[in-house]
Design an enzyme around this catalytic site. Structure first.
Site, PDB file in Angstrom:
ATOM      1  N   VAL A  60      -4.122   6.193   4.882  1.00 51.21           N
ATOM      2  CA  VAL A  60      -4.587   5.101   5.742  1.00 51.21           C
ATOM      3  C   VAL A  60      -5.075   3.997   4.803  1.00 51.21           C
ATOM      4  O   VAL A  60      -6.274   3.792   4.606  1.00 51.21           O
ATOM      5  CB  VAL A  60      -5.679   5.572   6.723  1.00 51.21           C
ATOM      6  CG1 VAL A  60      -5.896   4.519   7.812  1.00 51.21           C
ATOM      7  CG2 VAL A  60      -5.286   6.899   7.370  1.00 51.21           C
ATOM      8  N   HIS A  61      -4.111   3.277   4.241  1.00 51.57           N
ATOM      9  CA  HIS A  61      -4.359   2.373   3.118  1.00 51.57           C
ATOM     10  C   HIS A  61      -5.478   1.356   3.376  1.00 51.57           C
ATOM     11  O   HIS A  61      -6.392   1.192   2.573  1.00 51.57           O
ATOM     12  CB  HIS A  61      -3.078   1.605   2.785  1.00 51.57           C
ATOM     13  CG  HIS A  61      -1.879   2.457   2.564  1.00 51.57           C
ATOM     14  ND1 HIS A  61      -1.697   3.212   1.426  1.00 51.57           N
ATOM     15  CD2 HIS A  61      -0.777   2.672   3.344  1.00 51.57           C
ATOM     16  CE1 HIS A  61      -0.533   3.856   1.501  1.00 51.57           C
ATOM     17  NE2 HIS A  61       0.034   3.548   2.649  1.00 51.57           N
TER      18      HIS A  61
END
Length: 310
Positions: A241-242
């Site tokens: 979940v950058h």
């Protein structure tokens, strides 16, 4: 409580959506604006998506400004296969009740920073750096007036996610990233080396979903879509979940280890377009104006989501 004034520049995008839920729910942040850019999907969709997410979070006090709709020199490139055709995974688009704020995103960024004391307005860039590059062109003193600048972009040890060595946000507008890195702005980059450590496992997604609030439901749905994509395209099970990382760092800097460095961006070669050359050796770099995130406490990041989306 001293609240951190913040502008979020983004291209929602499923992971942008999770980051926005975190920011919208954090009372420690004084959200001055959300500015949008073309990236994961075209700018008209990223702007609509930001407004949708704002409405879900019941944060219509935060203005959304439409920014650049194309890179500085390149043709627009999208990542719909990772975010869905509309950008928000399984979520069906709807017409938000509140419209777009007057003024271009670049002007909104400049005006918000200039209206406050130097060093007090933070910026989180979660998409291509086009808006920031344009703002620095127009107002070079932003490099000295901005507070912390946290960018999701780049890759080193982990390799790239759009080419062998390039991460999508930098690859999508490498000239913008190059201008920002050369501007003198002390940017902190959260590249794939750190963001690949922040993964949405089944247990983490389920824990967020169990909160049963609109913001938590939205964050969990985005991560479920990313999980499906991870299984179908990448072959894994827990997607990174950058875009959570820059916002989480602004809230809890202790969750990340950073290293001083100099970062340069490749623009001339199509083979290595958007490659980030991260030099940690002071004797080689000459100076170390940037910081690179080398590790992240994923449990701590997900604890933040749990806390702020209740």
């Amino acid at each position: 409580m001293n609240r951190q004034a913040l502008i979020i520049d983004c291209d929602p995008g499923v992971d942008d959506a999770v980051a926005l839920m975190l920011a919208f729910g954090a009372s420690e942040l004084d959200l001055l604006a959300v500015t949008t850019v073309g990236g994961n999907v075209p700018q008209v969709k990223t702007t609509r998506n930001a407004r949708m997410l704002r409405q879900i979070a019941d944060r219509e006090d935060v203005p959304v400004h439409a920014g650049a709709d194309r890179p500085l020199r390149r043709k627009p490139a999208g990542a719909g296969e990772f975010h869905g055709a509309e950008g928000l995974g399984f979520m069906a688009p709807f017409a938000p009740a509140k419209g777009v704020a007057d003024g271009h995103g670049v002007d909104a960024l400049i005006n918000a920073v200039n209206a406050r004391e130097p060093g007090t307005v933070a910026l989180a860039v979660l998409g291509p750096m086009t808006n920031l590059a344009l703002a620095l062109r127009r107002e070079p003193m932003l490099a000295k007036r901005l507070g912390p600048v946290a960018v999701m972009g780049g890759a080193r040890r982990e390799g790239g996610n759009i080419t062998a060595s390039a991460e999508f946000n930098v690859w999508a507008d490498p000239e913008a990233a190059d201008e920002v890195m050369r501007s003198g702005l002390p940017v902190t980059l959260f590249g794939l080396d750190a963001t690949h450590q922040v993964r949405a496992t089944d247990a983490r997604i389920a824990a967020v979903a169990d909160l049963r609030t609109p913001m938590a439901d939205t964050a969990a749905a985005m991560m479920r879509f990313s999980q499906q994509v991870e299984r179908e395209i990448v072959g894994g099970d827990a997607p990174p979940v950058h875009d959570l990382c820059p916002v989480a760092w602004l809230l809890r800097p202790d969750l990340f280890d950073l290293a001083p460095c100099r970062i340069q961006v490749e623009t001339a070669s199509e083979l290595t377009r958007g490659h980030t050359a991260v030099e940690f050796r002071a004797g080689v770099a000459g100076s170390q104006p940037h910081r690179w995130a080398v590790s992240a406490d994923a449990n701590g990041v997900f604890d933040l989501i749990m806390d702020k989306t209740r």
